[in-house]
Each structure stands twice: as structure tokens, then as C-alpha cells.
Write a protein that holds these residues in place. Structure first.
Motif, PDB file in Angstrom:
ATOM      1  N   ILE A   1      -0.728  -4.810   9.459  1.00  0.00           N
ATOM      2  CA  ILE A   1      -0.532  -3.520   8.804  1.00  0.00           C
ATOM      3  C   ILE A   1      -1.888  -2.971   8.399  1.00  0.00           C
ATOM      4  O   ILE A   1      -2.675  -3.656   7.737  1.00  0.00           O
ATOM      5  CB  ILE A   1       0.387  -3.663   7.578  1.00  0.00           C
ATOM      6  CG1 ILE A   1       1.798  -4.023   8.041  1.00  0.00           C
ATOM      7  CG2 ILE A   1       0.390  -2.387   6.747  1.00  0.00           C
ATOM      8  CD1 ILE A   1       2.766  -4.310   6.940  1.00  0.00           C
TER       9      ILE A   1
ATOM     10  N   GLU B   1       0.854  -5.638  -2.766  1.00  0.00           N
ATOM     11  CA  GLU B   1       0.730  -5.487  -1.321  1.00  0.00           C
ATOM     12  C   GLU B   1       1.485  -6.547  -0.524  1.00  0.00           C
ATOM     13  O   GLU B   1       2.170  -6.223   0.450  1.00  0.00           O
ATOM     14  CB  GLU B   1      -0.744  -5.488  -0.921  1.00  0.00           C
ATOM     15  CG  GLU B   1      -0.980  -5.187   0.529  1.00  0.00           C
ATOM     16  CD  GLU B   1      -2.447  -5.036   0.880  1.00  0.00           C
ATOM     17  OE1 GLU B   1      -2.714  -4.789   2.059  1.00  0.00           O
ATOM     18  OE2 GLU B   1      -3.312  -5.184  -0.007  1.00  0.00           O
ATOM     19  N   GLU B   2       1.390  -7.794  -0.894  1.00  0.00           N
ATOM     20  CA  GLU B   2       2.045  -8.857  -0.122  1.00  0.00           C
ATOM     21  C   GLU B   2       3.565  -8.699  -0.124  1.00  0.00           C
ATOM     22  O   GLU B   2       4.216  -8.888   0.903  1.00  0.00           O
ATOM     23  CB  GLU B   2       1.632 -10.236  -0.636  1.00  0.00           C
ATOM     24  CG  GLU B   2       0.185 -10.582  -0.334  1.00  0.00           C
ATOM     25  CD  GLU B   2      -0.171 -10.408   1.146  1.00  0.00           C
ATOM     26  OE1 GLU B   2       0.577 -10.933   2.018  1.00  0.00           O
ATOM     27  OE2 GLU B   2      -1.178  -9.759   1.440  1.00  0.00           O
TER      28      GLU B   2
ATOM     29  N   TYR C   1       1.654   0.148  11.820  1.00  0.00           N
ATOM     30  CA  TYR C   1       2.191  -1.182  12.091  1.00  0.00           C
ATOM     31  C   TYR C   1       1.725  -1.563  13.480  1.00  0.00           C
ATOM     32  O   TYR C   1       2.110  -0.938  14.470  1.00  0.00           O
ATOM     33  CB  TYR C   1       3.721  -1.161  11.996  1.00  0.00           C
ATOM     34  CG  TYR C   1       4.343  -2.525  12.006  1.00  0.00           C
ATOM     35  CD1 TYR C   1       4.442  -3.257  10.826  1.00  0.00           C
ATOM     36  CD2 TYR C   1       4.843  -3.080  13.169  1.00  0.00           C
ATOM     37  CE1 TYR C   1       5.018  -4.519  10.824  1.00  0.00           C
ATOM     38  CE2 TYR C   1       5.426  -4.331  13.169  1.00  0.00           C
ATOM     39  CZ  TYR C   1       5.513  -5.045  11.994  1.00  0.00           C
ATOM     40  OH  TYR C   1       6.080  -6.289  11.993  1.00  0.00           O
TER      41      TYR C   1
ATOM     42  N   HIS D   1       7.819  -5.601   7.150  1.00  0.00           N
ATOM     43  CA  HIS D   1       8.117  -6.464   8.292  1.00  0.00           C
ATOM     44  C   HIS D   1       9.626  -6.567   8.520  1.00  0.00           C
ATOM     45  O   HIS D   1      10.095  -6.469   9.655  1.00  0.00           O
ATOM     46  CB  HIS D   1       7.531  -7.860   8.111  1.00  0.00           C
ATOM     47  CG  HIS D   1       6.057  -7.926   8.249  1.00  0.00           C
ATOM     48  ND1 HIS D   1       5.384  -7.521   9.386  1.00  0.00           N
ATOM     49  CD2 HIS D   1       5.103  -8.349   7.388  1.00  0.00           C
ATOM     50  CE1 HIS D   1       4.087  -7.693   9.214  1.00  0.00           C
ATOM     51  NE2 HIS D   1       3.897  -8.194   8.007  1.00  0.00           N
TER      52      HIS D   1
ATOM     53  N   SER E   1      -3.484   1.223  -0.777  1.00  0.00           N
ATOM     54  CA  SER E   1      -2.506   0.155  -0.566  1.00  0.00           C
ATOM     55  C   SER E   1      -1.775  -0.097  -1.885  1.00  0.00           C
ATOM     56  O   SER E   1      -2.332   0.112  -2.962  1.00  0.00           O
ATOM     57  CB  SER E   1      -3.184  -1.117  -0.076  1.00  0.00           C
ATOM     58  OG  SER E   1      -4.127  -1.566  -1.003  1.00  0.00           O
TER      59      SER E   1
ATOM     60  N   LYS F   1       4.414  -5.730   2.119  1.00  0.00           N
ATOM     61  CA  LYS F   1       4.264  -6.073   3.535  1.00  0.00           C
ATOM     62  C   LYS F   1       5.487  -6.823   4.049  1.00  0.00           C
ATOM     63  O   LYS F   1       5.953  -6.574   5.157  1.00  0.00           O
ATOM     64  CB  LYS F   1       3.011  -6.921   3.759  1.00  0.00           C
ATOM     65  CG  LYS F   1       1.731  -6.127   3.776  1.00  0.00           C
ATOM     66  CD  LYS F   1       0.557  -7.038   4.083  1.00  0.00           C
ATOM     67  CE  LYS F   1      -0.734  -6.273   4.214  1.00  0.00           C
ATOM     68  NZ  LYS F   1      -1.861  -7.153   4.560  1.00  0.00           N
TER      69      LYS F   1
END
Length: 67
Positions: free
Chosen positions: A40, A50-51, A34, A58, A46, A54
Motif C-alpha cells: 500500500i 496504519e497497521e 494498492y 487487504h 497515512s 492496512k
């Protein structure tokens, strides 16, 4: 949902920003870095979603590190 999320500072001087993290998602372990700007960098595969992952990372980092 991320399971067994853990993080630690990248540097011995804990005042420097940057953290490594690890977690399980859909029974697979993922690791990454991070960055201070919120970026990232995956250190392995991955996640397929992924989105979404993420966003969860966060939220966890803001709660644990910046709060």
C-alpha cells in the motif's frame, strides 16, 4: 471501521493489477494505491493506526477484487 471505501483500476486495461482506493477513517479522508503484491502506497497522509487500517484494506481488496 472504514467508511465509504471505493477502489478503481489504475490502468485502462483492467487485466493489469493495481488499484487506487479512497475511504474515510475517523472522519478523515485517505487515498492510496494498492499494488499487485499487496503493498500500500499512501498518496496523502497515512492513518495513525496504519497497521490496523492496512489489514482492513487487504480484507476488502481480497473480497472485492480477488474473489
Amino acid at each position: 471501521m472504514l467508511q465509504h471505501f471505493s477502489y478503481k483500476p489504475m490502468y485502462e486495461n483492467k487485466k493489469l493489477p493495481g488499484w487506487t482506493f479512497a475511504f474515510f477513517f475517523q472522519n478523515k479522508r485517505y487515498t492510496g494505491e494498492y499494488q499487485p503484491d499487496g503493498g500500500i502506497q499512501w498518496t496523502g497522509d497515512s492513518p495513525s493506526d496504519e497497521e490496523s487500517v492496512k489489514k482492513m484494506i487487504h480484507e476488502l481488496m481480497i473480497f472485492h477484487v480477488y474473489d
